[in-house]
Scaffold this motif. Structure first.
Motif, PDB file in Angstrom:
ATOM      1  N   SER A 343      29.168  56.147  46.303  1.00  0.00           N
ATOM      2  CA  SER A 343      30.199  55.258  45.758  1.00  0.00           C
ATOM      3  C   SER A 343      29.725  54.486  44.526  1.00  0.00           C
ATOM      4  O   SER A 343      30.534  53.807  43.887  1.00  0.00           O
ATOM      5  CB  SER A 343      30.642  54.260  46.836  1.00  0.00           C
ATOM      6  OG  SER A 343      29.609  53.332  47.130  1.00  0.00           O
ATOM      7  N   ARG A 344      28.446  54.572  44.207  1.00  0.00           N
ATOM      8  CA  ARG A 344      27.939  53.881  43.019  1.00  0.00           C
ATOM      9  C   ARG A 344      27.980  54.765  41.768  1.00  0.00           C
ATOM     10  O   ARG A 344      27.604  54.320  40.679  1.00  0.00           O
ATOM     11  CB  ARG A 344      26.507  53.391  43.269  1.00  0.00           C
ATOM     12  CG  ARG A 344      26.421  52.272  44.305  1.00  0.00           C
ATOM     13  CD  ARG A 344      25.037  51.642  44.330  1.00  0.00           C
ATOM     14  NE  ARG A 344      24.063  52.482  44.985  1.00  0.00           N
ATOM     15  CZ  ARG A 344      23.771  52.441  46.283  1.00  0.00           C
ATOM     16  NH1 ARG A 344      24.415  51.582  47.072  1.00  0.00           N
ATOM     17  NH2 ARG A 344      22.855  53.238  46.806  1.00  0.00           N
ATOM     18  N   ALA A 346      30.463  56.110  39.706  1.00  0.00           N
ATOM     19  CA  ALA A 346      31.829  56.218  39.187  1.00  0.00           C
ATOM     20  C   ALA A 346      31.920  57.249  38.068  1.00  0.00           C
ATOM     21  O   ALA A 346      32.877  58.033  37.986  1.00  0.00           O
ATOM     22  CB  ALA A 346      32.312  54.857  38.694  1.00  0.00           C
ATOM     23  N   ARG A 505      36.878  50.834  36.847  1.00  0.00           N
ATOM     24  CA  ARG A 505      36.208  49.528  36.906  1.00  0.00           C
ATOM     25  C   ARG A 505      37.015  48.533  37.746  1.00  0.00           C
ATOM     26  O   ARG A 505      36.440  47.734  38.483  1.00  0.00           O
ATOM     27  CB  ARG A 505      35.993  48.977  35.489  1.00  0.00           C
ATOM     28  CG  ARG A 505      34.947  49.719  34.684  1.00  0.00           C
ATOM     29  CD  ARG A 505      34.388  48.842  33.556  1.00  0.00           C
ATOM     30  NE  ARG A 505      35.435  48.386  32.655  1.00  0.00           N
ATOM     31  CZ  ARG A 505      35.851  49.049  31.587  1.00  0.00           C
ATOM     32  NH1 ARG A 505      35.296  50.240  31.292  1.00  0.00           N
ATOM     33  NH2 ARG A 505      36.793  48.565  30.804  1.00  0.00           N
ATOM     34  N   SER A 507      38.878  49.296  40.296  1.00  0.00           N
ATOM     35  CA  SER A 507      38.702  49.644  41.712  1.00  0.00           C
ATOM     36  C   SER A 507      37.377  49.127  42.253  1.00  0.00           C
ATOM     37  O   SER A 507      37.253  48.881  43.459  1.00  0.00           O
ATOM     38  CB  SER A 507      38.768  51.168  41.884  1.00  0.00           C
ATOM     39  OG  SER A 507      37.629  51.804  41.322  1.00  0.00           O
ATOM     40  N   GLN A 508      36.391  48.926  41.379  1.00  0.00           N
ATOM     41  CA  GLN A 508      35.104  48.407  41.824  1.00  0.00           C
ATOM     42  C   GLN A 508      35.131  46.893  42.046  1.00  0.00           C
ATOM     43  O   GLN A 508      34.170  46.340  42.561  1.00  0.00           O
ATOM     44  CB  GLN A 508      34.021  48.769  40.810  1.00  0.00           C
ATOM     45  CG  GLN A 508      33.731  50.269  40.746  1.00  0.00           C
ATOM     46  CD  GLN A 508      32.746  50.625  39.647  1.00  0.00           C
ATOM     47  OE1 GLN A 508      33.049  50.527  38.464  1.00  0.00           O
ATOM     48  NE2 GLN A 508      31.555  51.034  40.041  1.00  0.00           N
ATOM     49  N   SER A 509      36.216  46.244  41.649  1.00  0.00           N
ATOM     50  CA  SER A 509      36.333  44.797  41.858  1.00  0.00           C
ATOM     51  C   SER A 509      36.887  44.453  43.226  1.00  0.00           C
ATOM     52  O   SER A 509      37.020  43.281  43.571  1.00  0.00           O
ATOM     53  CB  SER A 509      37.238  44.184  40.772  1.00  0.00           C
ATOM     54  OG  SER A 509      38.579  44.612  40.929  1.00  0.00           O
ATOM     55  N   ASN A 511      37.601  46.202  47.556  1.00  0.00           N
ATOM     56  CA  ASN A 511      37.235  47.246  48.519  1.00  0.00           C
ATOM     57  C   ASN A 511      38.460  47.729  49.294  1.00  0.00           C
ATOM     58  O   ASN A 511      38.388  48.075  50.464  1.00  0.00           O
ATOM     59  CB  ASN A 511      36.169  46.733  49.495  1.00  0.00           C
ATOM     60  CG  ASN A 511      36.603  45.494  50.238  1.00  0.00           C
ATOM     61  OD1 ASN A 511      37.008  44.511  49.621  1.00  0.00           O
ATOM     62  ND2 ASN A 511      36.531  45.521  51.559  1.00  0.00           N
ATOM     63  N   VAL A 551      37.779  55.628  45.499  1.00  0.00           N
ATOM     64  CA  VAL A 551      38.270  54.409  46.150  1.00  0.00           C
ATOM     65  C   VAL A 551      38.197  54.544  47.667  1.00  0.00           C
ATOM     66  O   VAL A 551      37.855  53.588  48.377  1.00  0.00           O
ATOM     67  CB  VAL A 551      39.708  54.102  45.696  1.00  0.00           C
ATOM     68  CG1 VAL A 551      40.301  52.950  46.496  1.00  0.00           C
ATOM     69  CG2 VAL A 551      39.725  53.761  44.206  1.00  0.00           C
ATOM     70  N   ARG A 554      34.639  53.942  48.726  1.00  0.00           N
ATOM     71  CA  ARG A 554      34.279  52.533  48.572  1.00  0.00           C
ATOM     72  C   ARG A 554      34.897  51.661  49.669  1.00  0.00           C
ATOM     73  O   ARG A 554      34.333  50.640  50.040  1.00  0.00           O
ATOM     74  CB  ARG A 554      34.734  52.025  47.202  1.00  0.00           C
ATOM     75  CG  ARG A 554      33.812  52.394  46.058  1.00  0.00           C
ATOM     76  CD  ARG A 554      34.233  51.682  44.778  1.00  0.00           C
ATOM     77  NE  ARG A 554      34.329  50.237  44.972  1.00  0.00           N
ATOM     78  CZ  ARG A 554      33.305  49.403  44.941  1.00  0.00           C
ATOM     79  NH1 ARG A 554      32.088  49.877  44.735  1.00  0.00           N
ATOM     80  NH2 ARG A 554      33.484  48.110  45.116  1.00  0.00           N
ATOM     81  N   SER A 558      31.784  49.246  50.698  1.00  0.00           N
ATOM     82  CA  SER A 558      31.603  48.055  49.864  1.00  0.00           C
ATOM     83  C   SER A 558      31.340  46.826  50.715  1.00  0.00           C
ATOM     84  O   SER A 558      31.900  46.699  51.797  1.00  0.00           O
ATOM     85  CB  SER A 558      32.847  47.833  49.008  1.00  0.00           C
ATOM     86  OG  SER A 558      33.049  48.940  48.157  1.00  0.00           O
TER      87      SER A 558
END
Length: 558
Positions: A343-344, A346, A505, A507-509, A511, A551, A554, A558
């Motif tokens: 998941s890291r 992207a 980016r 989606s990484q903010s 979970n 997603v 994650r 996450s």
């Protein structure tokens, strides 16, 4: 009527389920709900309904497993276990409970004081007396098994022989079944797997053979050549009498999760076709796993040379394999750690799953979501999402993307111009140029007002005919599909160029799962000037296989 506002916080209320509902009630309510909210017309609502259904189904399964565990634990408490006199005397097999959970064979049940005292005072004599009895209770078979260890310096083979003999007389006993499963799971060396399987099938030729030996088959396939493994399985299966199709199908579904990674494609295809033909006999969870296996088989069939796949897809296949072989908390933890590393990356997902191409990534998406649905109940706890922070992130996302909105959507105008407007103009001009002389020349010979009126009428008729023929024949038959194809490709190209990296980016903010992420995006923009942009983002995101998979992973790591 199903009220979607009850999801996701009150799924039972949404489905109209009363206390004590079962899987049949849930499945019936789910079928009615998706008829009201079809996936084609209501994709966002359908996603919420599907997630609610899977959540309730998982809770039902967990409750069932806990009940069976309690049943096995209580099986040998005095007064709770009636002796099966009829079955013992006649030798008839009774119904088999395949759901009993494992139990440590060193746990001593609570027997009558006389039997306990005899076993302690004279182990050899008690063992001899028990083995000479014409009939024995399940507890007495267990005592004989333990005493065989005591007087034989831990001869575990004799211990299992006694348990096996007890199961042949009391096939429905949850305690004996749990002890046998525990023994086969932990006490059999790799070198002894084949002899033990042959011993079990020669002494226990009932459908109980399937759930009892499942762990041995999954171990053997990783150590023996596949041809030897499949031949032994076929030979042992032929020895089983009174085969229950439901029990056999459930056994093969679980077996295929390991076998699909080593078996030839043709063998897997044949087994899956056979399982599909009996899928109506499977419970909901087994049908769920059968669907999962079908997509894994498609991926393995389409990509026989896995080394040529992009690194992210190779790691995804490794994750599917870990998931299929994870049957304890430690292996599940290893799977989640593998997903966390995945998941890291992207950028890797964006490269492995390009948008705007003709590649079919549907199997990757569905296989990942089916895996995540099973893993989500056992994953690491997620951090909570703060609503204010999420609203702030949504606002920043929309402000960043708004200036490029026209550049992204111009692909649709470009396709419309190239495959609809321009051909229409050419068709009309060409038709008029070629058709008008044909109409005018005959009528021009008539030099009077009637001829002029007739000429004008024929020209109008030609113009209308060309216009109708274009939209009724030329465009739908030859141009419409090309317009839709190129519009989609050019839109996806604009999305990938201007928006995709920024959406990753975003989606990484958080979970959130993919359905929740876009639901929140739509709800945050509803009734505002950003609503059209939010709906456009939802459309592009639902077409982006890499984003959906990223997603989904994650959401449990996450």
């Amino acid at each position: 009527m199903f009220q979607i506002e009850h999801l996701p916080h009150a799924p039972e209320l949404f489905f109209g389920l009363s206390a004590g509902y079962d899987r049949r009630d849930l499945k019936r309510a789910y079928g009615k709900a998706i008829r009201q909210y079809s996936p084609e017309d209501y994709p966002r609502e359908f996603q919420l309904i599907r997630e609610a259904y899977e959540r309730l189904e998982r809770e039902l399964r967990d409750n069932r497993d806990q009940a069976r565990s309690d049943e096995a634990d209580q099986a040998w408490i005095p007064g709770n276990h009636p002796v099966e006199k009829n079955d013992t005397a006649s030798g008839r097999p009774s119904s088999v409970d395949t759901g009993a959970t494992s139990s440590d064979h060193s746990r001593r049940p609570d027997f009558s004081p006389s039997l306990q005292h005899l076993a302690l005072a004279d182990p050899a004599g008690t063992y001899r007396r028990l083995t000479e009895q014409a009939t024995r209770s399940p507890q007495e078979y267990y005592v004989a098994a333990v005493l065989s260890d005591v007087i034989g310096d831990g001869r575990s083979a004799e211990y299992f022989n006694q348990i096996l003999a007890g199961l042949s007389r009391h096939p429905s006993d949850a305690g004996l079944l749990a002890l046998a499963k525990e023994y086969l799971r932990h006490e059999v060396d790799d070198a002894d797997v084949v002899p033990v399987l042959e011993r079990v099938v020669s002494n226990l030729r009932t459908p109980l053979f399937f759930p009892l030996t499942e762990t041995l088959w999954t171990r053997l396939i990783n150590t023996a050549p596949f041809e030897q493994w499949s031949e032994l399985l076929k030979r042992c299966e032929s020895e089983v009498r009174q085969v229950d199709p439901t029990q056999r199908s459930a056994f093969y579904v679980r077996l295929m999760k390991v076998a699909v990674w080593k078996a030839p494609i043709d063998w897997s295809h044949g087994q899956l076709e056979q399982l599909e033909s009996h899928s109506v006999t499977l419970d909901e969870f087994s049908q769920f796993e059968l669907e999962y296996l079908g997509h894994l088989h498609d991926l393995l069939r389409k990509h026989p040379d896995r080394d040529r796949l992009p690194p992210v897809k190779q790691k995804l296949l490794e994750a599917y394999k870990l998931h299929c072989q994870s049957d304890d908390p430690q292996s599940m933890r290893a799977l989640i750690e593998h997903l966390a590393r995945l998941s890291r990356d992207a950028a890797g997902f964006q490269k492995a799953f390009p948008v705007g191409t003709d590649h079919d990534d549907n199997s990757w998406v569905i296989a990942t979501q089916l895996m995540i649905n099973q893993v989500s109940g056992q994953s690491l706890p997620n951090a909570s999402n703060d609503t204010d922070e999420m609203l702030s992130a949504v606002g920043k996302l929309l402000r960043d993307l708004a200036p490029t909105n026209q550049a992204v959507l111009e692909g649709q105008d470009k396709a419309n111009s190239r495959f609809r407007t321009l051909p229409l103009v050419v068709w009309m001009v060409l038709g008029c140029v070629l058709g008008t002389p044909i109409i005018i020349l005959p009528i021009a010979l008539v030099v009077d007002p009637v001829g002029a009126i007739l000429t004008m009428a024929m020209i109008v008729f030609l113009f209308v005919g060309l216009f109708i023929s274009y939209f009724r024949w030329l465009y739908p038959k030859h141009l419409q599909k090309r317009q839709e194809h190129y519009a989609w490709r050019w839109l996806m190209h604009g999305y990938q160029r201007h928006w995709r990296r920024r959406l990753f980016r975003y989606s990484q903010s958080n979970n959130l799962r993919i359905g929740d992420m876009f639901r929140f995006l739509i709800e945050a923009t509803e009734g505002t000037k950003w609503q059209p942009l939010g709906e456009t983002l939802q459309y592009f995101g639902s077409q982006d296989a890499g984003l959906i998979i990223f997603v989904s992973i994650r959401s449990v790591t996450s």
